[in-house]
Design an enzyme around this catalytic site. Structure first.
Site, PDB file in Angstrom:
ATOM      1  N   HIS A  30      47.553 -65.124  47.913  1.00 52.68           N
ATOM      2  CA  HIS A  30      47.569 -65.859  46.648  1.00 52.68           C
ATOM      3  C   HIS A  30      48.011 -67.306  46.883  1.00 52.68           C
ATOM      4  O   HIS A  30      47.435 -68.240  46.343  1.00 52.68           O
ATOM      5  CB  HIS A  30      48.529 -65.211  45.643  1.00 52.68           C
ATOM      6  N   HIS A  45      50.007 -59.951  51.096  1.00 50.23           N
ATOM      7  CA  HIS A  45      49.271 -60.037  49.832  1.00 50.23           C
ATOM      8  C   HIS A  45      49.626 -61.321  49.078  1.00 50.23           C
ATOM      9  O   HIS A  45      48.741 -62.068  48.655  1.00 50.23           O
ATOM     10  CB  HIS A  45      49.606 -58.813  48.971  1.00 50.23           C
ATOM     11  N   GLU A  46      50.918 -61.588  48.933  1.00 47.71           N
ATOM     12  CA  GLU A  46      51.348 -62.785  48.204  1.00 47.71           C
ATOM     13  C   GLU A  46      50.971 -64.061  48.947  1.00 47.71           C
ATOM     14  O   GLU A  46      50.664 -65.075  48.322  1.00 47.71           O
ATOM     15  CB  GLU A  46      52.859 -62.738  47.944  1.00 47.71           C
TER      16      GLU A  46
END
Length: 64
Positions: free
Chosen positions: A22, A18-19
């Site tokens: 980003h 997920h990170e």
């Protein structure tokens, strides 16, 4: 006990993916990324790249 460790590893992997999403889109947009970290709290491991510091932290409850 083994089940808890497996859950922590899986949760950490989900957070990392997920990170990383980003991180990739920030780089594509030209945004300066100061640090990419998995976990919270004190650093366990850290490595400085060209402009970004990559770190793994002690408490696996998130990332930034």
């Amino acid at each position: 006990m083994v089940g808890i460790l497996i859950a922590i590893v899986i949760f950490g992997l989900i957070i990392a993916i997920h990170e990383f999403g980003h991180f990739v889109f920030a780089k594509i947009a030209g945004v300066y990324v100061y640090e990419f970290a998995i976990g919270m709290g004190p650093k366990l491991f850290s490595k400085k790249g060209k402009e970004t510091e990559y770190s793994i932290r002690a408490i696996p409850i998130g990332g930034f």
